[in-house]
Design a protein around this motif. Structure first.
Motif: not given
Length: 320
Positions: A79-91
């Protein structure tokens, strides 16, 4: 012409840098999703949520912790890999989930390549624990029992290839002792299994369950006795050698997250975890806040991958 192109490149770089800084200044523009790859109810779950509250106060946006347990962290990582690399998804991750999921034969990602390290968060020693009424009073007792003909001394872990699994395999190799491995989905399930008599022991992080009497600690994996449990001997005191197992946790973002946003997040994590209230809360549960740089976390991920590959070869662990 070369000189003109060179100046154009410089100007383009300045423009890109200005855009990145402007983006970081506007960040975050919405709530942040913090993916938690384990089942809720554990000590690290409580600490992650506490950290998220502190981060939210400093970022001006909610930081929502979302549990995505299963497959030793692979579900959360995808799920993290599929998220936009904009800092709004972290793990949040640990040495086990980063290492094993990179070296699996069917690995779909590489933690060194597909994540952007953000911040090192915390460490905790791993304790060998048993039921409070267990007849075993030491690691030596467990080893002696497991060596008896027909013995079935079992231990619970949070999954095949997890830190709690590999740490016991190291003890098994060092002592020449067979133990029966029983994997679970999370540490809370492992503790419940010990209390129910379904497994003999476990390698578990944090002291809360020990302090509250749910389990009894026989040994600690750190190189020296842990300040929070000075009466608990180290594994080294039984086996000798250089055994040293400290679990660690770190925050990562998708690959390609801008450096300016990573720096902002790192500063927020460091500031949050440096507060006395957080240090006190972490320490009471057997965790040591250890906020560190993205480079520090990157180094730990790299060593986790190489160390995991080595113990899997030595113990001949079969991965699916």
């Amino acid at each position: 012409m070369k000189r003109v192109f060179g100046w154009m490149a410089v100007l383009a770089g300045v423009a890109w840098g200005g855009n990145a800084l402007a983006g970081a200044a506007a960040y975050p523009g919405k709530p942040i999703r913090l993916i938690f790859p384990w089942a809720p109810g554990s000590v690290i779950d409580a600490l992650t949520r506490s950290m998220a509250e502190g981060m939210a106060a400093r970022l001006g946006q909610p930081v929502v912790v979302e549990s995505r347990a299963g497959a030793n962290g692979m579900i959360a990582a995808q799920q993290l890999i599929a998220a936009a690399p904009d800092g709004h998804t972290l793990m949040m991750g640990n040495e086990g989930s980063f290492g094993i999921n990179t070296v699996r034969p069917n690995a779909t990602y590489d933690a060194r390549r597909d994540f952007t390290p953000v911040a090192h968060v915390a460490t905790t020693p791993l304790f060998i624990v048993v039921h409070p009424a267990s007849p075993y009073r030491s690691l030596a007792d467990l080893i002696a029992a497991a060596r008896k003909p027909g013995a079935r001394v079992s231990y619970g872990s949070i999954g095949v290839g997890s830190s709690s699994h590999l740490a016991i395999e190291k003890i098994s190799l060092a002592s020449g002792t067979p133990f029966i491995h029983v994997p679970y989905k999370g540490s809370a399930e492992v503790i419940t299994s010990i209390q129910g008599g379904h497994v003999t022991f476990a390698y578990n992080g944090g002291l809360m369950n020990v302090h509250e009497g749910r389990v009894r600690a026989l040994a600690v994996g750190s190189a020296r006795r842990y300040a929070g449990a000075p009466d608990v001997p180290t594994v080294r005191e039984t086996l000798g050698g250089d055994y040293d197992e400290m679990a660690w946790f770190g925050l990562v973002a998708p690959r390609g997250t801008p450096a300016a946003i990573v720096e902002r997040l790192n500063a927020v994590v460091v500031e949050t975890l440096s507060q006395p209230a957080f240090k006190e809360k972490f320490s009471a549960l057997g965790f040591d806040p250890a906020p560190g740089s993205a480079a520090m976390l990157a180094g730990k991920i790299d060593r986790s991958v190489s160390g995991t590959a080595q113990i899997i070869r030595q113990a001949n662990i079969q991965l699916d």
